[in-house]
Motif scaffolding. Structure first.
Motif, mmCIF file in Angstrom:
data_model
loop_
_atom_site.group_PDB
_atom_site.id
_atom_site.type_symbol
_atom_site.label_atom_id
_atom_site.label_comp_id
_atom_site.label_asym_id
_atom_site.label_seq_id
_atom_site.Cartn_x
_atom_site.Cartn_y
_atom_site.Cartn_z
ATOM 1 N N TYR A 60 0.830 -1.207 0.000
ATOM 2 C CA TYR A 60 0.000 0.000 0.000
ATOM 3 C C TYR A 60 0.860 1.251 0.000
ATOM 4 N N ALA A 61 1.918 1.224 0.771
ATOM 5 C CA ALA A 61 2.817 2.378 0.822
ATOM 6 C C ALA A 61 3.510 2.583 -0.514
ATOM 7 N N ALA A 64 1.068 3.797 -3.304
ATOM 8 C CA ALA A 64 0.709 5.215 -3.161
ATOM 9 C C ALA A 64 1.777 6.092 -3.811
ATOM 10 N N TRP A 68 1.335 8.485 -7.207
ATOM 11 C CA TRP A 68 1.769 9.884 -7.221
ATOM 12 C C TRP A 68 2.745 10.139 -8.363
ATOM 13 N N GLU A 73 -1.356 11.411 -8.913
ATOM 14 C CA GLU A 73 -2.323 11.429 -7.822
ATOM 15 C C GLU A 73 -1.797 12.275 -6.672
ATOM 16 N N MET A 75 -0.582 13.738 -3.170
ATOM 17 C CA MET A 75 0.215 13.178 -2.076
ATOM 18 C C MET A 75 0.356 14.264 -1.007
ATOM 19 N N GLY A 76 -0.674 14.365 -0.163
ATOM 20 C CA GLY A 76 -0.662 15.367 0.900
ATOM 21 C C GLY A 76 0.043 14.849 2.143
ATOM 22 N N GLN A 78 -1.244 14.103 4.962
ATOM 23 C CA GLN A 78 -1.971 13.003 5.595
ATOM 24 C C GLN A 78 -1.573 11.665 4.969
ATOM 25 N N LYS A 79 -1.430 11.632 3.649
ATOM 26 C CA LYS A 79 -0.991 10.401 2.986
ATOM 27 C C LYS A 79 0.442 10.051 3.363
ATOM 28 N N VAL A 80 1.296 11.052 3.412
ATOM 29 C CA VAL A 80 2.693 10.810 3.797
ATOM 30 C C VAL A 80 2.753 10.235 5.204
ATOM 31 N N ALA A 82 0.383 8.578 6.769
ATOM 32 C CA ALA A 82 -0.166 7.220 6.734
ATOM 33 C C ALA A 82 0.869 6.222 6.210
ATOM 34 N N ILE A 83 1.598 6.619 5.172
ATOM 35 C CA ILE A 83 2.643 5.746 4.622
ATOM 36 C C ILE A 83 3.716 5.484 5.665
#
Length: 96
Positions: A60-61, A64, A68, A73, A75-76, A78-80, A82-83
């Motif tokens: 998943y990481a 993502a 990007w 896509e 990559m805010g 919050q996504k960073v 989460a990764i």
């Protein structure tokens, strides 16, 4: 992960759902998914399920980042974050 990228590529082309299913990229992506299922079954023979399944979260990481990089896509922060949580969790689990 390559299967996911191929499915995304097949989904991005013009045409309807049926046309998407029969695109070579989509068909090959589906074949890779089937192959990965067989590899996962083989891994479960040697790795405890409590370790094997969470380790798949590493994909998943990575996917993502692929989304990007190749598909533009978002990559805010919050996504960073989460990764980073996923990578940290997988690393902790793998060393447990």
């Amino acid at each position: 992960m390559v299967g996911q990228v191929l499915l995304k590529t097949g989904a991005g082309a013009a045409g309807g759902f049926i046309a998407q299913i029969f695109r070579p990229t989509t068909l090959f992506g589906l074949c890779l998914y089937g192959g990965s299922a067989f590899l996962y079954i083989f891994a479960l023979r040697r790795i405890p399920m409590s370790v094997a399944l969470p380790c798949t979260a590493a994909s998943y990481a990575i996917i993502a980042l692929v989304g990007w990089w190749f598909f533009g896509e978002a990559m805010g922060m919050q996504k960073v974050a989460a990764i980073l949580f996923i990578v940290t969790g997988v690393a902790l689990l793998a060393t447990a």
